[in-house]
Enzyme design. Structure first.
Site, PDB file in Angstrom:
ATOM      1  N   ARG A  48      77.212   9.407  12.610  1.00  0.00           N
ATOM      2  CA  ARG A  48      77.748   9.367  13.866  1.00  0.00           C
ATOM      3  C   ARG A  48      79.359   8.763  13.818  1.00  0.00           C
ATOM      4  O   ARG A  48      79.639   8.061  12.732  1.00  0.00           O
ATOM      5  CB  ARG A  48      77.114   8.435  14.801  1.00  0.00           C
ATOM      6  CG  ARG A  48      76.863   7.015  14.427  1.00  0.00           C
ATOM      7  CD  ARG A  48      75.992   6.494  15.180  1.00  0.00           C
ATOM      8  NE  ARG A  48      75.479   4.976  14.751  1.00  0.00           N
ATOM      9  CZ  ARG A  48      74.229   4.287  14.627  1.00  0.00           C
ATOM     10  NH1 ARG A  48      73.350   4.857  15.061  1.00  0.00           N
ATOM     11  NH2 ARG A  48      74.261   3.056  14.031  1.00  0.00           N
ATOM     12  N   GLN A  73      36.246  56.794  35.448  1.00  0.00           N
ATOM     13  CA  GLN A  73      35.913  57.257  36.543  1.00  0.00           C
ATOM     14  C   GLN A  73      37.116  58.050  36.909  1.00  0.00           C
ATOM     15  O   GLN A  73      38.110  57.434  37.422  1.00  0.00           O
ATOM     16  CB  GLN A  73      35.384  56.193  37.512  1.00  0.00           C
ATOM     17  CG  GLN A  73      34.818  56.951  38.645  1.00  0.00           C
ATOM     18  CD  GLN A  73      34.623  55.960  39.950  1.00  0.00           C
ATOM     19  OE1 GLN A  73      35.255  54.849  39.921  1.00  0.00           O
ATOM     20  NE2 GLN A  73      34.049  56.286  41.014  1.00  0.00           N
ATOM     21  N   LEU A 123      31.473  47.845  36.564  1.00  0.00           N
ATOM     22  CA  LEU A 123      32.387  48.756  37.533  1.00  0.00           C
ATOM     23  C   LEU A 123      33.705  48.100  37.895  1.00  0.00           C
ATOM     24  O   LEU A 123      33.516  46.936  38.032  1.00  0.00           O
ATOM     25  CB  LEU A 123      31.654  49.106  38.790  1.00  0.00           C
ATOM     26  CG  LEU A 123      30.024  49.597  38.541  1.00  0.00           C
ATOM     27  CD1 LEU A 123      29.647  50.065  40.050  1.00  0.00           C
ATOM     28  CD2 LEU A 123      30.092  50.749  37.602  1.00  0.00           C
ATOM     29  N   ALA A 124      34.726  48.739  37.305  1.00  0.00           N
ATOM     30  CA  ALA A 124      36.039  47.951  37.508  1.00  0.00           C
ATOM     31  C   ALA A 124      37.200  48.949  37.818  1.00  0.00           C
ATOM     32  O   ALA A 124      38.306  48.829  37.465  1.00  0.00           O
ATOM     33  CB  ALA A 124      36.211  47.175  36.487  1.00  0.00           C
ATOM     34  N   ASN A 170      37.905  40.341  46.866  1.00  0.00           N
ATOM     35  CA  ASN A 170      38.504  41.589  47.545  1.00  0.00           C
ATOM     36  C   ASN A 170      39.859  41.260  47.910  1.00  0.00           C
ATOM     37  O   ASN A 170      40.818  42.100  48.165  1.00  0.00           O
ATOM     38  CB  ASN A 170      37.616  41.981  48.601  1.00  0.00           C
ATOM     39  CG  ASN A 170      36.435  42.448  48.249  1.00  0.00           C
ATOM     40  OD1 ASN A 170      36.411  42.985  47.200  1.00  0.00           O
ATOM     41  ND2 ASN A 170      35.437  42.110  48.957  1.00  0.00           N
ATOM     42  N   ASN A 190      65.578  23.975  17.060  1.00  0.00           N
ATOM     43  CA  ASN A 190      65.063  25.025  16.374  1.00  0.00           C
ATOM     44  C   ASN A 190      65.339  26.367  16.464  1.00  0.00           C
ATOM     45  O   ASN A 190      64.976  27.130  15.786  1.00  0.00           O
ATOM     46  CB  ASN A 190      63.268  24.929  16.888  1.00  0.00           C
ATOM     47  CG  ASN A 190      63.254  25.234  18.351  1.00  0.00           C
ATOM     48  OD1 ASN A 190      64.054  24.833  19.014  1.00  0.00           O
ATOM     49  ND2 ASN A 190      62.378  25.836  18.703  1.00  0.00           N
ATOM     50  N   TYR A 191      66.306  26.795  17.215  1.00  0.00           N
ATOM     51  CA  TYR A 191      66.832  27.880  17.733  1.00  0.00           C
ATOM     52  C   TYR A 191      68.242  27.919  17.894  1.00  0.00           C
ATOM     53  O   TYR A 191      68.812  27.204  18.351  1.00  0.00           O
ATOM     54  CB  TYR A 191      66.215  28.239  19.127  1.00  0.00           C
ATOM     55  CG  TYR A 191      66.392  29.628  19.740  1.00  0.00           C
ATOM     56  CD1 TYR A 191      65.977  30.749  18.830  1.00  0.00           C
ATOM     57  CD2 TYR A 191      67.039  30.162  21.030  1.00  0.00           C
ATOM     58  CE1 TYR A 191      66.114  32.252  19.331  1.00  0.00           C
ATOM     59  CE2 TYR A 191      67.114  31.340  21.455  1.00  0.00           C
ATOM     60  CZ  TYR A 191      66.615  32.330  20.522  1.00  0.00           C
ATOM     61  OH  TYR A 191      66.820  33.498  20.879  1.00  0.00           O
ATOM     62  N   GLY A 193      33.002  44.283  38.267  1.00  0.00           N
ATOM     63  CA  GLY A 193      34.021  43.384  37.625  1.00  0.00           C
ATOM     64  C   GLY A 193      34.882  42.542  38.487  1.00  0.00           C
ATOM     65  O   GLY A 193      35.441  41.687  37.981  1.00  0.00           O
ATOM     66  N   ARG A 214      43.240  45.708  48.760  1.00  0.00           N
ATOM     67  CA  ARG A 214      43.229  44.465  49.690  1.00  0.00           C
ATOM     68  C   ARG A 214      43.784  43.429  48.716  1.00  0.00           C
ATOM     69  O   ARG A 214      44.299  42.445  49.564  1.00  0.00           O
ATOM     70  CB  ARG A 214      41.920  44.014  50.098  1.00  0.00           C
ATOM     71  CG  ARG A 214      41.162  44.917  51.206  1.00  0.00           C
ATOM     72  CD  ARG A 214      39.732  44.702  51.557  1.00  0.00           C
ATOM     73  NE  ARG A 214      38.831  45.444  50.336  1.00  0.00           N
ATOM     74  CZ  ARG A 214      37.655  45.282  50.339  1.00  0.00           C
ATOM     75  NH1 ARG A 214      36.901  44.567  51.411  1.00  0.00           N
ATOM     76  NH2 ARG A 214      36.672  46.014  49.389  1.00  0.00           N
TER      77      ARG A 214
HETATM   78  C1  UD1 Z   1      29.899  46.534  47.233  1.00  0.00           C
HETATM   79  C2  UD1 Z   1      28.392  47.057  47.674  1.00  0.00           C
HETATM   80  C3  UD1 Z   1      28.065  46.151  48.948  1.00  0.00           C
HETATM   81  C4  UD1 Z   1      28.170  44.751  48.092  1.00  0.00           C
HETATM   82  C5  UD1 Z   1      29.163  44.264  47.823  1.00  0.00           C
HETATM   83  C6  UD1 Z   1      29.225  42.979  47.174  1.00  0.00           C
HETATM   84  C7  UD1 Z   1      28.284  49.440  47.631  1.00  0.00           C
HETATM   85  C8  UD1 Z   1      28.403  50.560  48.321  1.00  0.00           C
HETATM   86  N1  UD1 Z   1      28.570  48.254  48.360  1.00  0.00           N
HETATM   87  O1  UD1 Z   1      30.671  46.529  48.568  1.00  0.00           O
HETATM   88  O2  UD1 Z   1      26.588  46.439  49.434  1.00  0.00           O
HETATM   89  O3  UD1 Z   1      27.612  43.792  49.318  1.00  0.00           O
HETATM   90  O4  UD1 Z   1      29.930  45.334  47.002  1.00  0.00           O
HETATM   91  O5  UD1 Z   1      30.487  42.668  46.556  1.00  0.00           O
HETATM   92  O6  UD1 Z   1      28.263  49.491  46.351  1.00  0.00           O
HETATM   93  N2  UD1 Z   1      34.168  50.465  42.171  1.00  0.00           N
HETATM   94  C9  UD1 Z   1      34.387  51.548  41.125  1.00  0.00           C
HETATM   95  N3  UD1 Z   1      34.769  52.780  41.488  1.00  0.00           N
HETATM   96  C10 UD1 Z   1      34.546  52.933  42.868  1.00  0.00           C
HETATM   97  C11 UD1 Z   1      34.606  52.088  43.786  1.00  0.00           C
HETATM   98  C12 UD1 Z   1      34.276  50.656  43.517  1.00  0.00           C
HETATM   99  O7  UD1 Z   1      34.566  51.316  40.129  1.00  0.00           O
HETATM  100  O8  UD1 Z   1      34.843  54.227  43.326  1.00  0.00           O
HETATM  101  C13 UD1 Z   1      33.979  49.127  41.487  1.00  0.00           C
HETATM  102  C14 UD1 Z   1      35.245  48.097  41.959  1.00  0.00           C
HETATM  103  O9  UD1 Z   1      36.141  48.193  40.822  1.00  0.00           O
HETATM  104  C15 UD1 Z   1      34.672  46.852  42.276  1.00  0.00           C
HETATM  105  C16 UD1 Z   1      32.963  47.099  42.610  1.00  0.00           C
HETATM  106  O10 UD1 Z   1      32.929  48.412  42.160  1.00  0.00           O
HETATM  107  O11 UD1 Z   1      34.469  46.291  40.934  1.00  0.00           O
HETATM  108  C17 UD1 Z   1      32.577  47.172  43.882  1.00  0.00           C
HETATM  109  O12 UD1 Z   1      33.675  47.719  44.941  1.00  0.00           O
HETATM  110  P1  UD1 Z   1      34.197  47.421  46.106  1.00  0.00           P
HETATM  111  O13 UD1 Z   1      35.012  48.401  46.844  1.00  0.00           O
HETATM  112  O14 UD1 Z   1      34.717  45.960  45.858  1.00  0.00           O
HETATM  113  O15 UD1 Z   1      32.779  47.230  46.986  1.00  0.00           O
HETATM  114  P2  UD1 Z   1      32.469  46.303  48.446  1.00  0.00           P
HETATM  115  O16 UD1 Z   1      33.061  47.142  49.496  1.00  0.00           O
HETATM  116  O17 UD1 Z   1      32.959  45.010  48.055  1.00  0.00           O
HETATM  117 MG    MG Z   2      33.880  43.873  46.329  1.00  0.00          MG
END
Ligand code: UD1
Ligand code: MG
Length: 454
Positions: A425, A74, A11-12, A229, A371-372, A104, A18
């Site tokens: 020279r 997404q 998931l990324a 974060n 060189n350039y 990610g 932040r």
């Molecule tokens: C999340 C977890 C939390 C955990 C923490 C660990 C949930 C609800 N919470 O919180 O329990 O302790 O990670 O680091 O899962 N992302 C998406 N789409 C979205 C939202 C997020 O792709 O709509 C991806 C973000 O890019 C990221 C990952 O999911 O790579 C986590 O999202 P993030 O917002 O960092 O979650 P946390 O608040 O850290």
């Molecule tokens: Mg996170």
């Protein structure tokens, strides 16, 4: 026995607000590599049948850095559960037994931990969900793992937690191993009745438990599971990764005099009996072969240093620098896109760019390859055993033959044959006594000015 196939979903798509950055969060780097690539590198040795990276619309730069993965989009950031759901269509024809969901933004995750997750998922009775837990120190914002009688019952996000749940030390790292057959239905049952109004992936645990399905935990050191974060998190993760890379270099037989001052990239390769003095930085693409000696204050990127070579102090090796075995590159020497032959030496104050230096050649102090010309880059070739006198300017394209000898301070604009002596020279002019005469004249003038003032 061959393990059944699994898929990985990374998931990324999160905004990474932040980070306060124009760059997607997972493109920020530690050890010279984007965060998302660290995660993919941890999964790759387990040979997932399919890897899906979930991105938001417009994240083309991320897609380009993960060519080995399938990209799912997404369209709206509605939470980690919603993001996982976006990857489900890409799983349809994969026929996998398990799905590993990774974030990610957790770049320090190791392959061993992921392997343990898959093993725990399949242990009889097979778990619907295995969550990777950790016990970080101090107050944290992570979700809390609610356990009863050895069974994981729920994950509670900190914003939704009761006071007593906030006291739980066991936290959610975000990594999950899920039964692939159950995943679509578990995700389908998610709602948004929570503090953030999002589809939390974490809620699939409580949903599975309501159906009587087992959910378990694998624990790993919190160090390995830090989620990035903020910029401060990024710096902390960099420090941890550097510690790991230094330890690996030393375990592989390199001596680091002051390891905490040496910085590697995730892909730095270091041989046996390499010695690295304090304050050395290796950017991406650096290979240091056996027995090479790196002196202090060097900066390398995209460079190969051959066996037994001595480099530094204060050397800068840029992309395409290939330093031959036993060659010497010394103080304030910059090498770019150039091959330095075996045993050749450039020990002081030089720029060697777009060049080929033959074995055993000696490049005198202050030698520069031009060189350039402002339009194109041109090559300089120096034959084996050639001697280039100090402060020589080599105007490329130009070649100096093997065994040739260039007089100091020459400007070489045309090719020099093998074994020739070449000088270019202005002839020296000596005027006997003229310095003393000049001195006498100037001193008399100065004395007259002073007298006038008195
Ligand atoms: C999340 C977890 C939390 C955990 C923490 C660990 C949930 C609800 N919470 O919180 O329990 O302790 O990670 O680091 O899962 N992302 C998406 N789409 C979205 C939202 C997020 O792709 O709509 C991806 C973000 O890019 C990221 C990952 O999911 O790579 C986590 O999202 P993030 O917002 O960092 O979650 P946390 O608040 O850290
Ligand atoms: Mg996170």
């Amino acid at each position: 026995m061959k393990s059944p196939p699994f898929a990985a979903i990374v998931l990324a798509a999160g905004k990474g607000t932040r980070m306060k950055s124009d760059l997607p969060k997972v493109m920020h780097r530690i050890a010279g590599r984007p965060l998302v690539q660290h995660v993919l590198a941890a999964v790759a040795p387990l040979a997932p049948r399919r890897t899906i990276v979930v991105l938001a619309p417009g994240m083309e730069t991320v897609a380009a850095t993960v060519p080995e993965a399938t990209v799912a989009i997404q369209h709206e950031a509605l939470g980690t559960g919603h993001a996982t759901l976006a990857a489900v269509p890409a799983l349809a024809d994969a026929s996998v037994a398990d799905v590993l969901v990774l974030f990610g933004d957790t770049p320090l995750l190791t392959t061993e931990t992921l392997q343990a997750m898959l093993a725990e998922r399949r242990r009889t009775p097979a778990a619907a969900v295995v969550v990777l837990g950790m016990r970080p120190e101090g107050p944290t914002e992570y979700g809390r793992l609610v356990v009863a009688d050895g069974m994981l019952e729920a994950i509670v996000e900190i914003k939704d937690a009761t006071a007593s749940q906030r006291e739980i030390g066991l936290c959610n790292s975000g990594v999950m191993a899920i039964d692939a057959k159950l995943l679509p239905a578990l995700l389908g049952a998610l709602g948004t009745d929570n503090a953030k109004g999002e589809y939390y992936l974490t809620d699939i645990v409580a949903i599975a438990r309501r159906q009587g399905l087992p959910c378990r935990i694998v624990e790993a050191p919190a160090e390995e599971l830090v989620g990035i974060n903020s910029r401060a998190d990024l710096a902390a993760a960099e420090a941890l990764m550097q510690r790991r890379l230094r330890a690996a270099a030393m375990a592989g037989g390199a001596t680091l005099t002051a390891p905490e001052t040496v910085f590697f990239s995730a892909d730095t390769r270091i041989g046996r009996d390499v010695t690295i003095a304090p304050y050395v930085v290796c950017g991406p693409g650096v290979v240091i072969e056996d027995r090479a000696e790196i002196l202090s204050f060097c900066h390398f990127t995209g460079a190969r240093i051959g066996e037994g070579a001595i480099v530094g102090p204060y050397a800068r090796l840029r992309p395409g620098a290939a330093i031959g075995a036993d060659a010497h590159i010394g103080n304030f020497v910059e090498v770019k896109q150039a091959t330095i032959g075996r045993g050749a030496k450039a020990n002081h104050l030089s720029y060697i760019g777009d060049a080929e230096i033959g074995a055993g050649a000696n490049i005198g102090a202050g030698t520069i390859t031009c060189n350039y010309d402002g339009f194109t880059k041109e090559q300089t070739r120096i034959g084996a055993g050639a001697f280039i006198g100090s402060n020589t300017v080599l105007v490329a394209p130009v070649s100096v033959g093997a065994g040739a000898y260039i007089g100091a301070a020459s400007t070489i604009v045309s090719d020099v044959p093998d074994d020739a002596l070449s000088l270019s020279r202005a002839p020296q002019v000596d005027k006997p006594g003229r310095a003393a005469a000049l001195r006498a004249k100037r001193s008399a003038a100065k004395a007259a000015r002073k007298g006038g003032q008195g």
